[in-house]
Design a protein around this motif. Structure first.
Motif: not given
Length: 266
Positions: A204, A217, A223
């Motif tokens: 991330q 992501r 996410t």
């Protein structure tokens, strides 16, 4: 389906960690919220402008125009993600795998209590600890914001945001719990239970840092947690939280099932 004697004993075992992490969160939340004033916001935004990729990696962005927006920028990208996650990792391993690894699980399963009851009780201990940390953070944010900046915090939006935060950490706890039920050796339990959430957080960070790692992501549950979208009530953000909650329920159920059927060699 819950053994209250075991639950009370394990909750006592959680108190020390809860106090430690509660104290850490108190310090950080108090400091960050107190920085919400025009002069300090200019200073913080200058750091973001000077190191955009580094600050973006931990979810910090400039230009907040409200107290909640400021808190989202400086609390919900790192502080309120990492510390409850570390709690879930430490407690998740200690509830199942640690007992099996030490050979002391025999004391639990030898009693006239089903394995599924033992596992469900330990799951409740972990879930309670996560809930208490998130609930404490919420009350703390509300109290400090009200004392420092009366009437400036959008309370309902904060509650929606922290409801989503709870679902995220329950999902992380589900990963830790499932690893603890699956592996009898703590090194594997910690390796997978800690390694998977940590790796997802790193992914991330990479995704936040720049376009070159944008694809990262799609390989992380973080996410699905969209603080700004939750505060704004966006449908996509709500769907993401629903997915996290569903994943958490599946992981906990799978952990209980695995533990109920596994050969403990005791």
């Amino acid at each position: 389906m819950i053994n209250w004697t075991l639950y009370k004993r394990e909750m006592k075992g959680s108190v020390k960690l809860l106090v430690i992490f509660g104290a850490i969160l108190t310090m950080y939340v108090a400091i960050i919220v107190s920085l919400y004033d025009p002069e300090m916001m200019i200073v913080l935004d200058s750091f973001v402008d000077a190191m955009p990729e580094v600050m973006a990696a931990v979810g910090m962005t400039a230009g907040a125009i409200s107290l909640l927006g400021f808190m989202i920028s400086y609390l919900y990208g790192f502080i309120l993600l990492i510390f409850p996650m570390v709690f879930a990792i430490l407690r998740g391993n200690g509830l199942i795998a640690k007992y099996v690894d030490r050979g002391s699980m025999v004391a639990l399963v030898a009693a006239p209590v089903k394995r599924s009851t033992v596992a469900f009780t330990q799951m409740k201990v972990l879930g309670t600890g996560i809930f208490l940390l998130v609930a404490y953070s919420t009350v703390l944010e509300l109290a400090i914001a009200q004392l420092s900046f009366p009437g400036e915090l959008a309370v309902w939006d904060l509650l929606k945001l922290n409801g989503g935060l709870l679902c995220l950490h329950l999902c992380i706890g589900g990963i830790c719990f499932f690893a603890s039920c699956l592996f009898s050796d703590t090194k594997y339990s910690v390796g997978f239970g800690a390694g998977i959430p940590a790796l997802m957080y790193v992914l991330q960070m990479l995704a936040n840092a720049g376009e070159k790692a944008e694809m990262a992501r799609y390989f992380t549950i973080f996410t699905l947690f969209d603080p700004k979208g939750l505060a704004a009530g966006e449908t996509s953000a709500m769907v993401g939280i629903g997915v996290l909650l569903a994943a958490a329920l599946v992981l906990y159920a799978a952990g209980i099932l695995v533990f109920s059927k596994k050969d403990l060699h005791i």
